[in-house]
Motif scaffolding. Structure first.
Motif, PDB file in Angstrom:
ATOM      1  N   ARG A 151      23.092  -6.921  62.772  1.00 40.06           N
ATOM      2  CA  ARG A 151      22.853  -5.915  61.716  1.00 40.06           C
ATOM      3  C   ARG A 151      22.415  -4.591  62.328  1.00 40.06           C
ATOM      4  N   ASN A 152      22.678  -3.515  61.625  1.00 38.17           N
ATOM      5  CA  ASN A 152      22.141  -2.215  62.034  1.00 38.17           C
ATOM      6  C   ASN A 152      20.645  -2.201  61.727  1.00 38.17           C
ATOM      7  N   CYS A 153      19.876  -1.534  62.568  1.00 37.96           N
ATOM      8  CA  CYS A 153      18.411  -1.616  62.481  1.00 37.96           C
ATOM      9  C   CYS A 153      17.823  -0.907  61.253  1.00 37.96           C
ATOM     10  N   ARG A 154      18.664  -0.287  60.440  1.00 42.01           N
ATOM     11  CA  ARG A 154      18.112   0.446  59.296  1.00 42.01           C
ATOM     12  C   ARG A 154      17.484  -0.454  58.247  1.00 42.01           C
ATOM     13  N   VAL A 173       8.733   9.400  64.501  1.00 38.85           N
ATOM     14  CA  VAL A 173       7.691   8.582  63.866  1.00 38.85           C
ATOM     15  C   VAL A 173       8.072   8.453  62.399  1.00 38.85           C
ATOM     16  N   LEU A 174       8.318   7.233  61.957  1.00 41.62           N
ATOM     17  CA  LEU A 174       8.749   7.092  60.560  1.00 41.62           C
ATOM     18  C   LEU A 174       8.184   5.827  59.928  1.00 41.62           C
ATOM     19  N   LEU A 175       8.233   5.804  58.609  1.00 37.74           N
ATOM     20  CA  LEU A 175       7.694   4.659  57.889  1.00 37.74           C
ATOM     21  C   LEU A 175       8.734   3.547  57.856  1.00 37.74           C
ATOM     22  N   ASN A 176       8.338   2.377  58.323  1.00 40.22           N
ATOM     23  CA  ASN A 176       9.196   1.190  58.277  1.00 40.22           C
ATOM     24  C   ASN A 176       8.463   0.083  57.537  1.00 40.22           C
ATOM     25  N   TYR A 177       9.169  -0.987  57.265  1.00 39.91           N
ATOM     26  CA  TYR A 177       8.571  -2.100  56.529  1.00 39.91           C
ATOM     27  C   TYR A 177       8.793  -3.401  57.277  1.00 39.91           C
ATOM     28  N   ASP A 209      29.001   0.823  63.579  1.00 41.58           N
ATOM     29  CA  ASP A 209      27.670   0.797  62.965  1.00 41.58           C
ATOM     30  C   ASP A 209      26.577   0.172  63.840  1.00 41.58           C
ATOM     31  N   LEU A 210      26.764   0.199  65.137  1.00 39.64           N
ATOM     32  CA  LEU A 210      25.715  -0.159  66.092  1.00 39.64           C
ATOM     33  C   LEU A 210      24.919  -1.415  65.733  1.00 39.64           C
ATOM     34  N   PRO A 211      25.551  -2.564  65.706  1.00 38.71           N
ATOM     35  CA  PRO A 211      24.804  -3.781  65.376  1.00 38.71           C
ATOM     36  C   PRO A 211      23.858  -4.176  66.509  1.00 38.71           C
ATOM     37  N   ALA A 240      25.421   1.100  75.239  1.00 37.55           N
ATOM     38  CA  ALA A 240      24.432   0.519  74.317  1.00 37.55           C
ATOM     39  C   ALA A 240      23.452   1.584  73.858  1.00 37.55           C
ATOM     40  N   TYR A 241      22.679   1.232  72.832  1.00 43.24           N
ATOM     41  CA  TYR A 241      21.510   2.039  72.466  1.00 43.24           C
ATOM     42  C   TYR A 241      20.295   1.159  72.636  1.00 43.24           C
ATOM     43  N   LEU A 242      19.252   1.764  73.229  1.00 42.53           N
ATOM     44  CA  LEU A 242      18.010   1.038  73.423  1.00 42.53           C
ATOM     45  C   LEU A 242      16.970   1.609  72.450  1.00 42.53           C
ATOM     46  N   GLY A 243      16.312   0.714  71.739  1.00 39.74           N
ATOM     47  CA  GLY A 243      15.252   1.173  70.838  1.00 39.74           C
ATOM     48  C   GLY A 243      13.934   0.536  71.229  1.00 39.74           C
ATOM     49  N   ILE A 244      12.886   1.363  71.358  1.00 41.58           N
ATOM     50  CA  ILE A 244      11.549   0.834  71.645  1.00 41.58           C
ATOM     51  C   ILE A 244      10.646   1.259  70.494  1.00 41.58           C
ATOM     52  N   GLN A 245      10.102   0.268  69.820  1.00 43.81           N
ATOM     53  CA  GLN A 245       9.309   0.550  68.627  1.00 43.81           C
ATOM     54  C   GLN A 245       7.833   0.306  68.914  1.00 43.81           C
ATOM     55  N   ARG A 246       6.978   1.122  68.333  1.00 41.30           N
ATOM     56  CA  ARG A 246       5.544   0.871  68.461  1.00 41.30           C
ATOM     57  C   ARG A 246       4.889   1.046  67.095  1.00 41.30           C
ATOM     58  N   SER A 268      14.822  -3.340  71.564  1.00 39.08           N
ATOM     59  CA  SER A 268      15.954  -3.686  70.712  1.00 39.08           C
ATOM     60  C   SER A 268      17.184  -2.980  71.276  1.00 39.08           C
ATOM     61  N   VAL A 269      18.284  -3.693  71.272  1.00 38.58           N
ATOM     62  CA  VAL A 269      19.505  -3.158  71.873  1.00 38.58           C
ATOM     63  C   VAL A 269      20.648  -3.261  70.867  1.00 38.58           C
ATOM     64  N   SER A 270      21.402  -2.163  70.731  1.00 33.29           N
ATOM     65  CA  SER A 270      22.580  -2.187  69.867  1.00 33.29           C
ATOM     66  C   SER A 270      23.823  -1.965  70.710  1.00 33.29           C
ATOM     67  N   ASP A 271      24.890  -2.598  70.316  1.00 32.03           N
ATOM     68  CA  ASP A 271      26.154  -2.422  71.022  1.00 32.03           C
ATOM     69  C   ASP A 271      26.780  -1.100  70.585  1.00 32.03           C
ATOM     70  N   LEU A 290      14.909  -1.911  58.540  1.00 26.59           N
ATOM     71  CA  LEU A 290      13.451  -1.699  58.612  1.00 26.59           C
ATOM     72  C   LEU A 290      13.002  -0.577  57.689  1.00 26.59           C
ATOM     73  N   GLN A 291      13.955   0.222  57.241  1.00 21.45           N
ATOM     74  CA  GLN A 291      13.593   1.357  56.394  1.00 21.45           C
ATOM     75  C   GLN A 291      13.448   0.902  54.946  1.00 21.45           C
ATOM     76  N   GLY A 292      12.780   1.732  54.153  1.00 22.21           N
ATOM     77  CA  GLY A 292      12.573   1.367  52.757  1.00 22.21           C
ATOM     78  C   GLY A 292      12.377   2.594  51.902  1.00 22.21           C
TER      79      GLY A 292
HETATM   80  C1  LIG Z   1      18.792   0.452  69.144  1.00 22.80           C
HETATM   81  C2  LIG Z   1      18.378   1.051  67.835  1.00 22.80           C
HETATM   82  C3  LIG Z   1      17.112   0.813  67.338  1.00 22.80           C
HETATM   83  C4  LIG Z   1      16.725   1.343  66.127  1.00 22.80           C
HETATM   84  N1  LIG Z   1      15.468   1.073  65.663  1.00 22.80           N
HETATM   85  C5  LIG Z   1      15.100   1.553  64.480  1.00 22.80           C
HETATM   86  C6  LIG Z   1      13.820   1.258  63.949  1.00 22.80           C
HETATM   87  O1  LIG Z   1      13.007   0.584  64.565  1.00 22.80           O
HETATM   88  N2  LIG Z   1      13.478   1.773  62.754  1.00 22.80           N
HETATM   89  C7  LIG Z   1      14.340   2.553  62.031  1.00 22.80           C
HETATM   90  O2  LIG Z   1      13.976   2.981  60.947  1.00 22.80           O
HETATM   91  N3  LIG Z   1      15.561   2.872  62.507  1.00 22.80           N
HETATM   92  C8  LIG Z   1      15.980   2.371  63.698  1.00 22.80           C
HETATM   93  N4  LIG Z   1      17.199   2.700  64.172  1.00 22.80           N
HETATM   94  C9  LIG Z   1      18.051   3.640  63.446  1.00 22.80           C
HETATM   95  C10 LIG Z   1      18.994   3.026  62.443  1.00 22.80           C
HETATM   96  O3  LIG Z   1      19.564   1.856  62.939  1.00 22.80           O
HETATM   97  C11 LIG Z   1      20.090   4.029  62.082  1.00 22.80           C
HETATM   98  O4  LIG Z   1      20.701   4.448  63.238  1.00 22.80           O
HETATM   99  C12 LIG Z   1      19.522   5.209  61.332  1.00 22.80           C
HETATM  100  O5  LIG Z   1      19.092   4.740  60.089  1.00 22.80           O
HETATM  101  C13 LIG Z   1      20.486   6.373  61.147  1.00 22.80           C
HETATM  102  O6  LIG Z   1      21.667   5.937  60.582  1.00 22.80           O
HETATM  103  P1  LIG Z   1      21.987   5.938  59.006  1.00 22.80           P
HETATM  104  O7  LIG Z   1      21.644   7.285  58.498  1.00 22.80           O
HETATM  105  O8  LIG Z   1      23.415   5.569  58.931  1.00 22.80           O
HETATM  106  O9  LIG Z   1      21.073   4.880  58.407  1.00 22.80           O
HETATM  107  C14 LIG Z   1      17.619   2.158  65.391  1.00 22.80           C
HETATM  108  C15 LIG Z   1      18.883   2.410  65.906  1.00 22.80           C
HETATM  109  C16 LIG Z   1      19.282   1.874  67.107  1.00 22.80           C
HETATM  110  C17 LIG Z   1      20.643   2.144  67.619  1.00 22.80           C
END
Ligand SMILES: Cc1cc2nc3c(=O)[nH]c(=O)nc-3n(C[C@H](O)[C@H](O)[C@H](O)COP(=O)(O)O)c2cc1C
Lengths: 122, 377
Positions: free
Chosen positions: B67-70, B98-102, B43-45, B127-133, B35-38, B72-74
């Motif tokens: 959208r910002n990747c948050r 390591v965190l709980l996502n939905y 707010d890093l969409p 950019a920001y690169l995110g690798i999730q497992r 996953s890549v954010s600009d 996934l959080q809950g």
């Molecule tokens: C490229 C990228 C990938 C992300 N992937 C996840 C993710 O898979 N799960 C997650 O909970 N947060 C992920 N985040 C983090 C959130 O997008 C956000 O940065 C984080 O919640 C901290 O910001 P906040 O406190 O404003 O929410 C990712 C962020 C970036 C930039």
């Protein structure tokens, strides 16, 4: 009255068992080690040998096998207990296959006396 | 450093020239999520997610891009974990969390996230690169293994302890009962009888310990016999919990021995996890009642009820989510009930949550967990 050889490395246990047997009128020779027990048994006639099967110095299972390998030897009772971290159950069942009776610690004096008299009655 | 960078770029440029789509195919085909954010937009969409991201999270690309990747959080996502990511972003540092996502379906999963700032050739943050497992399965498996190893170690230790205790207790009971008949003073006799009684109780306890070790938690058979297997597990739990909790069992509703298709160690683990949870719910001072019922000839139901605060019907599904109970207890892994459900599901069983025992103040009900498993008697 029977001649009994008692082998157990734990002195208090041995003392209690010997006291119980003596009070019931039996003659008891005590030793704390399986090898010494076998030596004594080779020199003297016993009606019954009671041995713990888990003693650190010598394996009681060996004692049971040695005594029972010669065909018409004395009756043998194997006792479980002692030792630490050893699979008591396994050792006991191994001995049980050869011994004439098995006593699982803690056993009551009554059980001990009954076991002795049932093995030596004829 | 610069040289390596140059070499890397040169190789990629060659790839881009020779087979223009390969780099894209690599991202699209990667088994790991990408996953890549600009980094230049507020707010890093997200600007790109690959198909693996879609498979893991259940969200399609057009649902998430921009959208910002948050999202996934809950509710049960640990805020401290989120703060770690936020701080890393502020500091332009990579981070492993390591965190709980939905997932989109609402199903929770344990996400092992690696996130890193990506700088372009001129060292500008682009950019920001995110690798999730998704490591949920791994974590539950690890938790099961830990539980199993603990039980086996406990079995071995309690066996050794029981044997030593038995050796110590034998002379006590034997010598007292040997000489008791000779004591004429009634008062002394009474005292010795009391000592004898206590020593016998200790011997019983030691026998219980021995029962735990008697191979039962080390065997590899996939059958547990009830109620014996259940009694052993409950004996074990009693040793693990404070004496302030009351645990009752009732096997009135079964006609005889029952066999269930589960390894006894795993079965004990399920019971330990549920009973421990129930005990925590009552702050270790309530009552837990365990019953076995032969539902029909093909199913067995084992119910564990407590008189704690209970769980409202709307939350009953959620208690099995990883980390749901973590907030309740500092020293639990938060995976206890998830592991229990998973073990039971594997043997074609289910766990149902219902109202339990009436609360001490009579106001409401505690919780009841019903393990419903096949009967293979
Ligand atoms: C490229 C990228 C990938 C992300 N992937 C996840 C993710 O898979 N799960 C997650 O909970 N947060 C992920 N985040 C983090 C959130 O997008 C956000 O940065 C984080 O919640 C901290 O910001 P906040 O406190 O404003 O929410 C990712 C962020 C970036 C930039």
């Amino acid at each position: 009255m029977c001649q009994i050889l008692l082998i157990d490395d734990m002195q208090p246990v041995r003392h209690a068992i010997a006291a119980t047997l003596r009070k019931a009128g039996h003659d008891v020779v005590e030793t704390d080690d399986g090898n010494k027990g076998l030596e004594i048994a080779a020199k003297r006639q016993f009606d019954l040998i009671i041995t713990d099967i888990m003693m650190p110095a010598s394996d009681g299972t060996d004692v049971v096998f040695a005594l029972k390998s010669g065909g018409s030897g004395p009756k043998v009772v194997a006792m479980s207990g002692g030792g630490s971290g050893i699979a008591a159950q396994d050792a006991l069942s191994l001995s049980a296959s050869r011994a004439d009776a098995v006593l699982k610690k803690p056993f009551t004096n009554e059980v001990l006396i009954e076991t002795v008299s049932s093995l030596t009655s004829n | 450093m610069q040289k390596r960078l140059d070499q890397g770029y040169a190789a990629l440029e060659r790839i881009a020239d020779d087979s223009p789509d390969l780099l894209k195919s690599l991202l699209e085909g990667s088994p790991d999520t990408v996953s890549v954010s600009d980094a230049r937009l507020p707010d890093l969409p997200l600007t790109y997610v690959n198909p693996s991201f879609t498979r893991t999270t259940g969200y399609s690309a057009d649902e998430v891009l921009g959208r910002n990747c948050r999202f996934l959080q809950g509710e049960d996502t640990n805020r401290g974990d989120v703060a770690k990511i936020r701080k890393a972003i502020e500091a332009r540092q990579p981070v492993d969390v390591v965190l709980l996502n939905y997932r989109k379906s609402g199903e929770p999963f344990i996400n092992s996230l690696r996130m890193a700032p990506i700088f372009d050739k001129s060292s500008q943050l682009s950019a920001y690169l995110g690798i999730q497992r998704d490591i949920t399965e791994e974590r539950l498996q690890a938790e099961r293994n830990i539980g199993q190893n603990r039980l086996e170690a406990l079995g071995t230790a309690s066996g050794a302890l029981a044997h030593q205790l038995n050796n110590l207790l034998h002379p006590v009971t034997s010598l007292i009962s040997l000489h008791l008949p000779d004591i004429e003073d009634a008062g002394i006799r009474k005292d010795l009888e009391m000592a004898h009684y206590s020593a016998n109780q200790a011997a019983d306890l030691s026998d219980n310990l021995l029962g735990l070790s008697r191979g039962s938690f080390q065997d590899s058979s996939d059958i547990t016999t009830l109620p014996a297997g259940l009694i052993r597990a409950v004996d074990l739990v009693r040793l693990m919990l404070p004496p302030t909790i009351t645990i009752e069992t009732s096997f009135r509703n079964i006609s005889g021995e029952l066999n269930v298709p589960i390894n006894e160690t795993l079965f004990a683990q399920v019971l330990i996890n549920i009973i421990t949870n129930a005990s925590q719910a009552t702050k270790h001072s309530g009552k837990i009642r365990i019953e076995v019922a032969e539902h029909d000839s093909s199913r067995v139901k084992i119910s564990i009820s407590d008189n704690g605060p209970g769980i409202p019907p709307s939350l009953r599904e959620k208690v099995f989510s990883p980390f749901y109970s973590k907030s309740n207890s500092k020293n639990s892994s938060g995976l206890g009930l998830s592991v229990a459900l998973q073990i039971i599901n594997k043997v074609d069983g289910q766990i149902i949550v219902e109202d339990g025992l009436i609360q001490p103040n009579g106001d409401g009900f505690g919780c009841m967990f019903i393990i419903d498993i096949p009967n293979i008697t």
